[in-house]
Design a protein around this motif. Structure first.
Motif, mmCIF file in Angstrom:
data_model
loop_
_atom_site.group_PDB
_atom_site.id
_atom_site.type_symbol
_atom_site.label_atom_id
_atom_site.label_comp_id
_atom_site.label_asym_id
_atom_site.label_seq_id
_atom_site.Cartn_x
_atom_site.Cartn_y
_atom_site.Cartn_z
ATOM 1 N N ASP A 26 0.809 -1.269 0.017
ATOM 2 C CA ASP A 26 0.018 -0.075 -0.053
ATOM 3 C C ASP A 26 0.704 1.322 -0.161
ATOM 4 O O ASP A 26 0.585 2.274 -0.722
ATOM 5 C CB ASP A 26 -1.028 0.017 1.108
ATOM 6 N N PHE A 27 1.977 1.070 0.602
ATOM 7 C CA PHE A 27 2.792 2.414 0.834
ATOM 8 C C PHE A 27 4.175 2.021 1.385
ATOM 9 O O PHE A 27 4.207 1.254 2.497
ATOM 10 C CB PHE A 27 2.197 3.609 1.735
ATOM 11 N N ASN A 28 5.014 2.215 0.696
ATOM 12 C CA ASN A 28 6.536 2.020 1.286
ATOM 13 C C ASN A 28 7.487 3.165 0.858
ATOM 14 O O ASN A 28 7.493 3.957 -0.032
ATOM 15 C CB ASN A 28 7.129 0.759 1.010
ATOM 16 N N LEU A 29 8.587 3.279 1.921
ATOM 17 C CA LEU A 29 9.623 4.205 1.775
ATOM 18 C C LEU A 29 10.816 3.598 0.998
ATOM 19 O O LEU A 29 12.131 4.299 1.108
ATOM 20 C CB LEU A 29 9.914 4.933 2.888
ATOM 21 N N GLY A 30 10.887 2.497 0.644
ATOM 22 C CA GLY A 30 11.854 1.642 0.344
ATOM 23 C C GLY A 30 12.371 1.105 1.498
ATOM 24 O O GLY A 30 12.017 0.826 2.417
ATOM 25 N N GLY A 31 13.849 0.682 1.378
ATOM 26 C CA GLY A 31 14.458 -0.086 2.269
ATOM 27 C C GLY A 31 14.237 -1.783 2.232
ATOM 28 O O GLY A 31 13.971 -2.188 1.170
ATOM 29 N N PHE A 32 14.733 -2.591 3.486
ATOM 30 C CA PHE A 32 14.708 -3.676 3.341
ATOM 31 C C PHE A 32 13.051 -4.235 4.236
ATOM 32 O O PHE A 32 12.987 -3.649 5.106
ATOM 33 C CB PHE A 32 15.787 -4.329 4.106
ATOM 34 N N HIS A 33 12.510 -5.016 3.230
ATOM 35 C CA HIS A 33 11.134 -5.495 4.000
ATOM 36 C C HIS A 33 11.219 -6.737 4.568
ATOM 37 O O HIS A 33 11.488 -7.634 3.833
ATOM 38 C CB HIS A 33 9.840 -5.248 3.138
ATOM 39 N N VAL A 34 10.905 -7.022 5.618
ATOM 40 C CA VAL A 34 10.431 -8.278 6.485
ATOM 41 C C VAL A 34 9.624 -8.032 7.594
ATOM 42 O O VAL A 34 9.754 -7.104 8.562
ATOM 43 C CB VAL A 34 12.088 -8.683 6.966
ATOM 44 N N SER A 35 8.487 -8.806 7.413
ATOM 45 C CA SER A 35 7.364 -8.647 8.562
ATOM 46 C C SER A 35 7.995 -9.038 9.564
ATOM 47 O O SER A 35 8.694 -9.922 9.891
ATOM 48 C CB SER A 35 6.261 -9.182 7.976
ATOM 49 N N LEU A 36 7.312 -8.481 10.733
ATOM 50 C CA LEU A 36 7.603 -8.746 12.185
ATOM 51 C C LEU A 36 7.701 -10.246 12.479
ATOM 52 O O LEU A 36 8.447 -10.967 12.958
ATOM 53 C CB LEU A 36 6.987 -7.896 13.256
ATOM 54 N N ASP A 37 6.764 -10.949 11.934
ATOM 55 C CA ASP A 37 6.481 -12.307 12.407
ATOM 56 C C ASP A 37 7.366 -13.467 11.726
ATOM 57 O O ASP A 37 7.537 -14.311 11.927
ATOM 58 C CB ASP A 37 4.992 -12.721 11.931
ATOM 59 N N THR A 38 8.397 -12.677 10.744
ATOM 60 C CA THR A 38 9.226 -13.584 10.008
ATOM 61 C C THR A 38 10.798 -13.069 10.417
ATOM 62 O O THR A 38 11.760 -13.420 9.807
ATOM 63 C CB THR A 38 9.277 -13.501 8.206
ATOM 64 N N LEU A 39 10.866 -11.854 11.255
ATOM 65 C CA LEU A 39 11.926 -11.208 11.604
ATOM 66 C C LEU A 39 13.150 -12.282 12.230
ATOM 67 O O LEU A 39 14.169 -12.244 11.563
ATOM 68 C CB LEU A 39 11.817 -10.087 12.336
ATOM 69 N N LEU A 40 12.882 -12.988 13.138
ATOM 70 C CA LEU A 40 13.854 -13.929 13.607
ATOM 71 C C LEU A 40 14.391 -14.717 12.630
ATOM 72 O O LEU A 40 15.361 -15.307 12.704
ATOM 73 C CB LEU A 40 13.405 -14.443 14.966
ATOM 74 N N GLY A 41 13.454 -15.547 11.840
ATOM 75 C CA GLY A 41 13.874 -16.397 10.849
ATOM 76 C C GLY A 41 14.613 -15.964 9.699
ATOM 77 O O GLY A 41 15.439 -16.609 8.971
ATOM 78 N N ARG A 42 14.683 -14.572 9.538
ATOM 79 C CA ARG A 42 15.348 -13.926 8.449
ATOM 80 C C ARG A 42 16.466 -13.001 8.930
ATOM 81 O O ARG A 42 17.243 -12.334 8.191
ATOM 82 C CB ARG A 42 14.709 -13.080 7.842
ATOM 83 N N ILE A 43 16.819 -13.025 10.136
ATOM 84 C CA ILE A 43 17.913 -12.224 10.948
ATOM 85 C C ILE A 43 19.161 -12.279 10.313
ATOM 86 O O ILE A 43 19.840 -11.163 10.174
ATOM 87 C CB ILE A 43 17.945 -12.603 12.280
ATOM 88 N N ASP A 44 19.375 -13.222 9.490
ATOM 89 C CA ASP A 44 20.810 -13.327 9.056
ATOM 90 C C ASP A 44 21.007 -12.661 7.474
ATOM 91 O O ASP A 44 21.997 -12.275 7.252
ATOM 92 C CB ASP A 44 21.162 -14.770 8.680
ATOM 93 N N GLU A 45 19.951 -12.228 7.330
ATOM 94 C CA GLU A 45 19.696 -11.222 5.947
ATOM 95 C C GLU A 45 20.097 -9.708 6.473
ATOM 96 O O GLU A 45 20.170 -8.797 5.481
ATOM 97 C CB GLU A 45 18.341 -11.379 5.357
ATOM 98 N N ILE A 46 20.228 -9.545 7.581
ATOM 99 C CA ILE A 46 20.133 -8.205 8.274
ATOM 100 C C ILE A 46 21.422 -8.120 8.583
ATOM 101 O O ILE A 46 21.905 -8.616 9.626
ATOM 102 C CB ILE A 46 19.010 -7.796 9.561
ATOM 103 N N SER A 47 22.395 -6.989 8.247
ATOM 104 C CA SER A 47 23.789 -6.608 8.556
ATOM 105 C C SER A 47 23.763 -5.985 9.809
ATOM 106 O O SER A 47 23.181 -5.141 9.951
ATOM 107 C CB SER A 47 24.492 -5.988 7.473
ATOM 108 N N LYS A 48 24.748 -6.526 10.941
ATOM 109 C CA LYS A 48 24.954 -5.913 11.810
ATOM 110 C C LYS A 48 25.925 -4.629 11.842
ATOM 111 O O LYS A 48 25.837 -3.778 12.509
ATOM 112 C CB LYS A 48 25.448 -6.772 12.888
#
Length: 90
Positions: A26-48
């Motif tokens: 519906d509306f986004n500002l760009g960036g990396f999208h990962v819904s909260l319910d999948t965040l921990l399963g995709r944490i390796d995709e997020i650079s520290k």
């Protein structure tokens, strides 16, 4: 991070949008999208190593995500207080 600070820094931060896919479509500002319910399963995709600002609709879920990521060792993160709702009201 306040909505005013977010607006000033928008081009200098990495966005982590944790809203649902429908909200993202519906509306986004760009960036990396990962819904909260999948965040921990995709944490390796997020650079520290990057500086992240977590965004959601009203700031509640982004605060939860911030706490989860802090617990997983992320230190270069913040969240948008009041969410996209606050940003759009400026």
């Amino acid at each position: 991070m306040t909505a005013s600070d977010f607006k000033a820094e928008l081009t200098h931060v990495n966005l982590l949008d944790i809203r649902t896919p429908r909200e993202w479509d519906d509306f986004n500002l760009g960036g990396f999208h990962v819904s909260l319910d999948t965040l921990l399963g995709r944490i390796d995709e997020i650079s520290k190593e990057k500086n992240w600002v977590i965004i959601c609709y009203n700031g509640t879920q982004s605060l939860i995500a911030l706490r989860l990521l802090n617990a997983k060792g992320f230190t270069n993160i913040d969240h948008l207080e009041g969410g996209i709702e606050a940003y759009l009201s400026l």
